[in-house]
Scaffold this motif. Structure first.
Motif, PDB file in Angstrom:
ATOM      1  N   CYS A  21       0.841  -1.195   0.000  1.00 42.14           N
ATOM      2  CA  CYS A  21       0.000   0.000   0.000  1.00 42.14           C
ATOM      3  C   CYS A  21       0.879   1.248   0.000  1.00 42.14           C
ATOM      4  CB  CYS A  21      -0.894  -0.026   1.237  1.00 42.14           C
ATOM      5  SG  CYS A  21      -1.746   1.530   1.585  1.00 42.14           S
ATOM      6  N   ASN A 121      -6.931   5.531  -4.048  1.00 37.41           N
ATOM      7  CA  ASN A 121      -6.618   4.170  -4.489  1.00 37.41           C
ATOM      8  C   ASN A 121      -7.783   3.543  -5.252  1.00 37.41           C
ATOM      9  OD1 ASN A 121      -8.404   3.512  -2.450  1.00 37.41           O
ATOM     10  ND2 ASN A 121      -6.847   2.688  -1.062  1.00 37.41           N
ATOM     11  N   GLY A 125     -11.055   1.312   0.407  1.00 34.90           N
ATOM     12  CA  GLY A 125     -10.066   0.298   0.746  1.00 34.90           C
ATOM     13  C   GLY A 125     -10.347  -0.466   2.019  1.00 34.90           C
ATOM     14  N   SER A 210      -2.386   5.977  -5.149  1.00 38.34           N
ATOM     15  CA  SER A 210      -1.770   4.901  -4.373  1.00 38.34           C
ATOM     16  C   SER A 210      -2.289   3.545  -4.847  1.00 38.34           C
ATOM     17  CB  SER A 210      -2.101   5.078  -2.888  1.00 38.34           C
ATOM     18  OG  SER A 210      -1.691   3.949  -2.129  1.00 38.34           O
ATOM     19  N   PRO A 211      -1.430   2.522  -4.856  1.00 39.48           N
ATOM     20  CA  PRO A 211      -1.899   1.169  -5.184  1.00 39.48           C
ATOM     21  C   PRO A 211      -2.666   0.565  -4.017  1.00 39.48           C
ATOM     22  CG  PRO A 211       0.406   1.080  -4.581  1.00 39.48           C
ATOM     23  CD  PRO A 211       0.024   2.541  -4.576  1.00 39.48           C
ATOM     24  N   CYS A 212      -3.518  -0.391  -4.331  1.00 36.25           N
ATOM     25  CA  CYS A 212      -4.263  -1.123  -3.300  1.00 36.25           C
ATOM     26  C   CYS A 212      -4.234  -2.611  -3.680  1.00 36.25           C
ATOM     27  CB  CYS A 212      -5.694  -0.606  -3.212  1.00 36.25           C
ATOM     28  SG  CYS A 212      -6.677  -1.329  -1.872  1.00 36.25           S
ATOM     29  N   LEU A 227      -0.940   1.171 -11.456  1.00 35.77           N
ATOM     30  CA  LEU A 227      -0.966   2.585 -11.089  1.00 35.77           C
ATOM     31  C   LEU A 227      -0.295   3.427 -12.169  1.00 35.77           C
ATOM     32  CD1 LEU A 227      -1.806   4.383  -8.596  1.00 35.77           C
ATOM     33  CD2 LEU A 227       0.581   4.229  -7.884  1.00 35.77           C
TER      34      LEU A 227
END
Length: 247
Positions: A21, A121, A125, A210-212, A227
């Motif tokens: 994350c 994200n 989340g 942001s990646p999730c 991303l």
């Protein structure tokens, strides 16, 4: 022999963000910016509900967990009664743009002298990976299991562009944690946003992509590639509205 501290002093303990994350990187660079500006002992964080809630557990600063979506309204009250403190909201896209869209928009509309950090994200989340207003077209979530259909739900929202275009705000930018270069850019954007508040110029916002990995169903490496290749083209990284001094 003194041991050199390798992280900002206001970070008290490790935070429990998921592996891969971006929240951990983002929270660290916010604290680095505060420390470098000499404001790390002059900060109040109104924190949104979601993955962002983990921020409060790792800091020694004043902070308040707000009702879901209400961080901008809480920040407004905090800043008006504590005008000499820096007030920085820390929220996710679901908290700030879906549940809290009215509060977020009205703070920008009034040009409140606060700084908003929103971690995008593209899903809710913490609560199970539901579709948010930033979910990409075709993206599968727990509430869009066949992929988001924008002909039914509308297109993903670009909130910083919207408030920069419509309102007389001080600063808007979008960063990302997809690469070391983008992390450096994001840190610069956050510094400029904080300076806008310090100079009493009004509302400033930095959205950070942001990646999730968990909710995207990907490995951390795959999530970072998504991303870079899919999310950033729709949500371009850069300054959207510059501070007066930066033009």
């Amino acid at each position: 022999m003194a041991v050199e501290r390798k992280f900002p002093g206001i970070i008290d303990k490790p935070m429990s963000f998921c592996p891969g994350c971006g929240h951990g990187v983002i929270s660290r660079i916010i604290c680095e910016c505060l420390e470098e500006l000499g404001q790390d002992q002059n900060i109040i964080f109104p924190i949104g509900v979601g993955c962002s809630s983990n921020l409060g557990a790792g800091l020694t600063t004043d902070r308040l967990h707000c009702s879901h979506g209400r961080a901008a309204a809480v920040a407004t009250g905090m800043k008006r009664v504590n005008p000499d403190n820096l007030v920085v909201t820390y929220q996710g896209d679901g908290d700030a743009y879906s549940i809290g869209l009215a509060e977020s928009t009205n703070a920008a509309y009034r040009n409140e002298n606060i700084t908003v950090i929103t971690v995008n994200n593209t899903n809710f989340g913490m609560t199970g990976g539901q579709m948010s207003w930033t979910t990409m077209e075709g993206q599968k979530t727990t509430t869009s299991q066949h992929g988001r259909d924008c002909s039914i739900t509308g297109a993903p929202i670009r909130f910083p562009e919207m408030v920069a275009r419509e309102f007389d705000i001080a600063y808007a930018a979008r960063g990302s944690v997809s690469s070391p270069a983008n992390i450096r850019k994001t840190k610069k954007f956050i510094t400029e946003a904080l300076k806008a508040q310090m100079n009493k110029e009004g509302y400033s916002i930095v959205e950070v992509l942001s990646p999730c990995p968990v909710n995207w169903g990907m490995t951390p490496i795959q999530a970072m590639e998504r991303l870079d290749k899919e999310v950033e083209p729709y949500y371009p990284v850069g300054v959207i509205k510059a501070r007066k001094e930066a033009k």
